[in-house]
Motif scaffolding. Structure first.
Motif, PDB file in Angstrom:
ATOM      1  N   GLN A  14      51.242  37.964  38.172  1.00  0.00           N
ATOM      2  CA  GLN A  14      50.714  37.933  39.409  1.00  0.00           C
ATOM      3  C   GLN A  14      51.224  38.744  40.670  1.00  0.00           C
ATOM      4  OE1 GLN A  14      47.645  36.877  39.643  1.00  0.00           O
ATOM      5  NE2 GLN A  14      47.247  36.271  37.411  1.00  0.00           N
ATOM      6  N   ILE A 381      44.844  34.729  46.372  1.00  0.00           N
ATOM      7  CA  ILE A 381      43.450  34.645  46.102  1.00  0.00           C
ATOM      8  C   ILE A 381      43.265  34.127  47.512  1.00  0.00           C
ATOM      9  CG2 ILE A 381      41.736  33.107  45.340  1.00  0.00           C
ATOM     10  CD1 ILE A 381      43.241  32.881  42.543  1.00  0.00           C
ATOM     11  N   GLY A 383      39.373  33.749  48.443  1.00  0.00           N
ATOM     12  CA  GLY A 383      38.240  32.924  47.980  1.00  0.00           C
ATOM     13  C   GLY A 383      37.563  33.629  46.912  1.00  0.00           C
ATOM     14  N   ARG A 384      36.452  32.848  46.503  1.00  0.00           N
ATOM     15  CA  ARG A 384      35.803  33.315  45.517  1.00  0.00           C
ATOM     16  C   ARG A 384      34.233  33.127  45.982  1.00  0.00           C
ATOM     17  NH1 ARG A 384      32.249  30.635  41.485  1.00  0.00           N
ATOM     18  NH2 ARG A 384      32.001  31.789  39.432  1.00  0.00           N
ATOM     19  N   ILE A 411      38.367  42.679  44.330  1.00  0.00           N
ATOM     20  CA  ILE A 411      37.555  41.461  43.720  1.00  0.00           C
ATOM     21  C   ILE A 411      37.551  41.479  42.094  1.00  0.00           C
ATOM     22  CG2 ILE A 411      35.187  42.632  43.969  1.00  0.00           C
ATOM     23  CD1 ILE A 411      34.050  39.974  44.876  1.00  0.00           C
ATOM     24  N   ASP A 412      37.590  40.164  41.678  1.00  0.00           N
ATOM     25  CA  ASP A 412      37.648  40.312  40.080  1.00  0.00           C
ATOM     26  C   ASP A 412      36.231  40.491  39.630  1.00  0.00           C
ATOM     27  OD1 ASP A 412      37.336  38.455  37.364  1.00  0.00           O
ATOM     28  OD2 ASP A 412      39.411  39.433  37.614  1.00  0.00           O
ATOM     29  N   ALA A 415      35.182  36.882  37.644  1.00  0.00           N
ATOM     30  CA  ALA A 415      35.219  35.855  38.341  1.00  0.00           C
ATOM     31  C   ALA A 415      34.658  35.633  39.698  1.00  0.00           C
ATOM     32  CB  ALA A 415      36.677  35.177  38.352  1.00  0.00           C
ATOM     33  N   GLU A 417      36.680  36.493  42.400  1.00  0.00           N
ATOM     34  CA  GLU A 417      37.673  36.018  43.196  1.00  0.00           C
ATOM     35  C   GLU A 417      38.298  37.308  44.101  1.00  0.00           C
ATOM     36  OE1 GLU A 417      40.702  34.350  40.800  1.00  0.00           O
ATOM     37  OE2 GLU A 417      39.722  32.600  40.649  1.00  0.00           O
ATOM     38  N   ARG A 419      41.062  39.076  46.407  1.00  0.00           N
ATOM     39  CA  ARG A 419      42.582  39.021  46.306  1.00  0.00           C
ATOM     40  C   ARG A 419      43.201  39.806  47.347  1.00  0.00           C
ATOM     41  NH1 ARG A 419      44.978  36.285  42.050  1.00  0.00           N
ATOM     42  NH2 ARG A 419      43.658  35.510  40.324  1.00  0.00           N
TER      43      ARG A 419
END
Length: 698
Positions: A14, A381, A383-384, A411-412, A415, A417, A419
Motif C-alpha cells: 500500500q 483512502i 472515500g468510496r 479510483i479502484d 470497489a 474507492e 485514493r
C-alpha cells in the motif's frame, strides 16, 4: 530517536515510503528543517492464527456421523502486521507432529475426518493434532487443534408408508414415472432389493421415483424397496410396493413437441404464447383433450394454459432475489388427458429459462462529498463512491475517472474507492471536483449493451495547522457538587483555538479518568455521577489537537476537579469556580534502561559457567591431593615401607612377606629408589628402582 507508533501496521504493497519532516532549534539559533525518508520493504515472516497458535490450541466440534474424509478444520497462517502478503497454501508445508490419531492433514492444510469415519458407538471422543507450518523460505510456525466428536443427533431412516399399492394403465411408455416412495431421515438413498435383477422397473436412488424400463402390459409386480443413509448404510428401512398394470382399449394422446425447452427475455409481456401443443389420440377426437399445467407454485403463478397454448401469466422479473433463488429457470409439466381420465394421459415436460435484459442505467450516490487532510499519505483512502444499479446482479459496476490524468486521485475499478496518488496543498486547491463514470457489467446476454452515467464527486482538502492549539487557561481547578446517579452533569467548556481557525479540533481525555466518570462531548467536559459518599478530587489531562491523528500537533490541558457528594455539606455557593494556578506544571521524564538478553545467550552463559567450575575443581583436587609416593621422594624425613612388591603377569600384586615391623621407617630406602607409581588394581602407592627393578610398598 524516531520510533514506530504503537499499534501501527506497515504494508509495503500500500505505502512503500514515508516522508518525515523534522525541525530542530536551539535557544538563540535559527530553526533547522530536514526530511527523513523511511522506505518499507516486504519481509518474509510467517505467523499462525491466534487460536491455533495458542497453548491450548483451537477447538472444533463435529458430530460422530460426519462423512469420511470431510474437511473439519483449515490451518491458515496470517501476515504479520501487514509486512508480508498472505502466503499461498501451495507454497506451504503442513506436517503432523503426532501420529497417534486417525485424522489426517492434507498438503493444503485441511484436517480431514478418518477414512472410515468416526465410531458412532462411543459417546465422546477427543483428538489433539499438533501441526507445524513451514514456507519455502524455511520460516515456520506451529499450533494445535483439538477435535471433539459429539454423539450423533441424526434421525433414523423410516418409511411413513411401509406398504403401497399402485395401479397404472397398460401401454405406459419406457422411463415414465409409475410412483414415488419417500422416507424420512438424513442423506436418504433408495434401492430395489427384490426382485434382485428387476427387468420392468428401476428406481432413482436420490428422489425415490420408480420408473418403467419398457412398455408395460397387463401384469402384477411386487417390489421390495430399501431406504438407507448413504453415510451410514447400517441405518436403513424397507417398504413394499405392489404395481398392477391394467389393460385399456384406448391409448394416451401423442403430442408435438414431446418436450418443450425455451429461453425467453425478462421483458416478455404477459399473455404471450410460448408454445402451442399439437396433440392427437387414437380416435382423432381433439375436442375431448384436456390440458392442465402441473408443477411448483412459482411456475403455476407465472404461466397458465389456454387450451393447447402455454402462455405467460405475469411479468418475468429477472432482477429479483426470488428469481435468483430459482436459478432463473421454471419447470412444469403439461398433462394432456382424453375425456378427463387420468389413466389415458400424456405428460409434456416444460423448461423455461429467463434471460437478463439491461433495462436500467446506473444511479449516482447522494451527497458524494469527502474530506481528506492535506497531509494524507500516498495510497490513503479518501472515500468510496457507492453507485447502484437495479439490474441483476445488483450493483455490478465498473468505476473510472474522467478528465485530466494529472489530478492527484485515482479510483479502484471494482470497489470504487478513491485514493490519494499525488501531493495535496490546501493553499492551492481548497477542493477538487471529480467526474466518475459508472458503467454496468454482466446485465445482458449481449455484452455490448452496457449503460453508463457520470457522477460528480467533491473532495475537500482539510488544512493541517503548523502550530499546536492554544488553550486558555492551560490549568483549571474546578469544584462541583455531584448530581443524582445516572444523570449527565456539564462541568466546563474548554476554550481552545488553532491556526488556521478553520481547522477542526479534537479533544481526548488521556489521563486521570480511570473509573470513567468523565466524558468529553466536543469541548464540553461531562461528569457522570454515581453513588460515591466521600469527596474525591480528579486530576484530568485532556489532549487537544488539530488535523489527522497520523501527523498532529497537540496541547495538553490539566483539569483539577473536586467532586463533593450531595450528602456532604457544601458552601452556599454551588456555582463552578474557575481558578488559574500560577505555577507551571512540572513534567518529569525518567528513562530506565533495561537489558533483556535473548534465551540462547542465557543458556550459553550457564553452560560455560558450569564447565569453568568443573575445571577449577579438578585443578584444586590435583594440587591438594598429591600422591604419597611423590611426598616420600621429596620429603627429607624417612618414609615407612611395608613390604616387597611382586610382579606377575596380570600386574602388580600385594607383597608376599612383610618385614618384621608392619610399618618401619627406613631412611636408607629413599636413596635406593628413584621413582614412584600406583598399583592400577589395588590403588596403593609403591617405590621402584629403574635400574635394578626393585619395588617397595609405601
Amino acid at each position: 530517536q524516531v520510533t514506530l507508533r504503537a499499534g501501527a501496521e506497515l504494508d509495503a504493497r500500500q505505502v512503500n515510503q514515508y516522508t518525515l519532516i523534522l525541525r530542530a532549534a536551539c535557544p538563540g539559533e535559527d530553526e533547522v528543517e530536514e526530511r527523513l525518508f523511511v522506505r518499507v520493504t516486504a519481509g518474509h515472516v510467517l505467523r499462525c492464527d491466534t487460536p491455533f497458535a495458542s497453548a491450548e490450541g483451537d477447538v472444533v466440534q463435529v458430530l460422530a456421523d460426519v462423512a469420511p474424509r470431510t474437511p473439519l478444520y483449515a490451518v491458515l497462517p496470517q501476515p504479520l502486521g501487514g509486512l508480508t502478503g498472505f502466503p499461498s497454501p501451495s507454497f506451504l508445508q503442513f506436517r503432523l507432529r503426532n501420529y497417534n490419531t486417525p485424522l489426517t492433514v492434507t498438503r493444503r492444510g485441511l484436517v480431514l475426518a478418518p477414512d472410515n469415519g468416526f465410531d458412532p458407538s462411543k459417546d465422546n471422543q477427543t483428538f489433539r493434532l499438533e501441526i507445524e507450518v513451514m514456507d519455502r523460505h524455511g520460516h515456520n510456525c506451529s499450533g494445535a487443534v483439538r477435535v471433539e466428536v459429539l454423539p450423533s443427533r441424526r434421525p433414523r431412516v423410516t418409511f411413513p408408508e411401509p406398504h403401497r399399492a399402485v395401479t397404472v394403465t397398460e401401454g405406459i411408455g419406457p422411463w415414465e414415472v409409475v410412483t414415488q416412495v419417500h422416507a424420512r431421515g438424513d442423506n436418504v438413498h433408495y434401492a430395489i432389493l427384490a426382485p434382485v435383477a428387476p427387468t420392468l422397473f428401476t428406481i432413482d436412488e436420490v428422489t425415490g421415483e420408480i420408473r418403467s424400463t419398457r412398455q408395460l402390459e397387463g401384469i402384477r409386480a411386487y417390489l421390495l424397496i430399501q431406504a438407507y443413509n448413504v453415510l451410514h448404510p447400517d441405518d436403513h428401512a424397507t417398504a413394499t410396493v405392489n404395481v398392477t398394470v391394467q389393460g385399456t382399449a384406448r391409448q394416451a394422446p401423442r403430442c408435438v413437441p414431446a418436450i418443450f425447452v425455451s429461453q425467453v427475455p425478462e421483458t416478455v409481456s404477459p399473455g404471450s404464447t410460448l408454445v402451442m401443443l399439437r396433440c392427437t389420440d387414437s380416435t382423432s377426437t381433439d375436442g375431448c383433450l384436456h390440458y392442465a399445467l402441473e408443477g411448483p407454485p412459482s411456475s403455476l403463478s407465472h404461466f397458465c394454459m389456454e387450451g393447447p397454448r402455454l402462455k405467460v401469466n405475469t411479468t418475468l422479473d429477472y432482477d429479483s432475489e426470488a428469481m435468483a433463488a430459482l436459478g432463473f429457470q421454471f419447470t412444469a409439466t403439461i398433462v394432456v388427458t382424453v375425456g378427463g381420465q387420468p389413466l389415458q394421459s400424456t405428460r409434456v415436460p416444460v423448461l423455461v429459462t429467463v434471460t437478463p435484459v439491461n433495462e436500467f442505467r446506473p444511479a449516482c450516490p447522494n451527497g458524494a462529498t469527502f474530506t481528506v487532510p492535506e497531509t494524507a499519505a500516498f495510497g490513503s483512502i479518501v472515500g468510496r463512491v457507492a453507485g447502484t444499479d437495479r439490474d441483476y446482479p445488483l450493483d455490478s459496476l465498473e468505476y473510472s475517472l474522467e478528465g485530466s490524468p494529472t489530478q492527484p486521485f485515482s479510483i479502484d475499478r471494482r470497489a470504487g474507492e478513491i485514493r490519494v496518488v499525488g501531493p495535496l496543498d490546501s493553499q492551492q486547491h481548497k477542493s477538487y471536483r471529480l467526474v466518475v463514470r459508472l458503467t454496468d457489467t454482466h446485465n445482458d446476454l449481449d455484452l455490448r449493451k452496457r449503460q453508463s452515467r457520470l457522477c460528480d464527486v467533491s473532495v475537500r482538502l482539510q488544512a493541517v495547522p503548523d502550530q499546536p492549539p492554544v488553550c486558555i487557561p492551560e490549568v483549571q481547578e474546578l469544584r462541583i457538587t455531584a448530581g443524582s446517579p445516572g444523570s449527565r452533569q456539564p462541568v466546563t467548556r474548554l476554550a481552545c483555538h488553532s491556526s488556521p481557525d478553520s481547522a477542526v479540533l479534537t479533544y481526548t481525555i488521556v489521563g486521570g479518568n480511570e473509573d470513567g466518570r468523565f466524558r468529553l462531548e466536543g469541548n464540553t467536559l461531562i461528569y457522570l455521577p454515581n453513588d460515591r459518599a466521600e469527596p474525591h478530587p480528579f486530576v484530568l489531562l485532556v489532549e487537544v489537537w488539530a488535523g489527522s491523528s497520523a501527523r498532529r500537533r497537540s496541547s495538553v490541558v490539566a483539569l483539577v476537579v473536586h467532586v463533593t457528594p450531595r450528602s456532604t455539606p457544601v458552601p452556599p455557593s454551588t456555582t463552578t469556580q474557575h481558578t488559574t494556578l500560577q505555577k507551571e506544571p512540572l513534567v518529569v521524564l525518567q528513562t530506565e534502561a533495561v537489558w533483556h538478553p535473548p534465551g540462547w545467550f542465557v543458556a550459553v552463559l550457564t553452560i560455560s559457567g558450569v564447565l569453568l567450575l568443573a575445571i577449577l575443581g579438578c585443578v584444586a583436587r590435583n594440587l591438594l591431593c598429591r600422591p604419597a609416593c611423590a611426598k616420600c621422594l621429596q620429603s627429607k624425613e624417612p618414609c615407612k615401607v611395608m613390604g616387597r612388591v611382586t610382579a606377575t603377569s596380570s600386574g602388580i600384586t600385594a607383597p608376599r612377606a612383610l618385614w618384621p615391623s608392619a610399618a618401619s621407617p627406613v631412611s636408607s630406602t629413599q636413596g635406593q629408589f628413584d621413582g614412584c607409581a600406583q598399583d592400577p588394581r589395588s590403588g596403593r602407592d609403591y617405590l621402584f628402582n629403574s635400574v635394578t627393578g626393585a619395588r617397595r610398598w609405601i
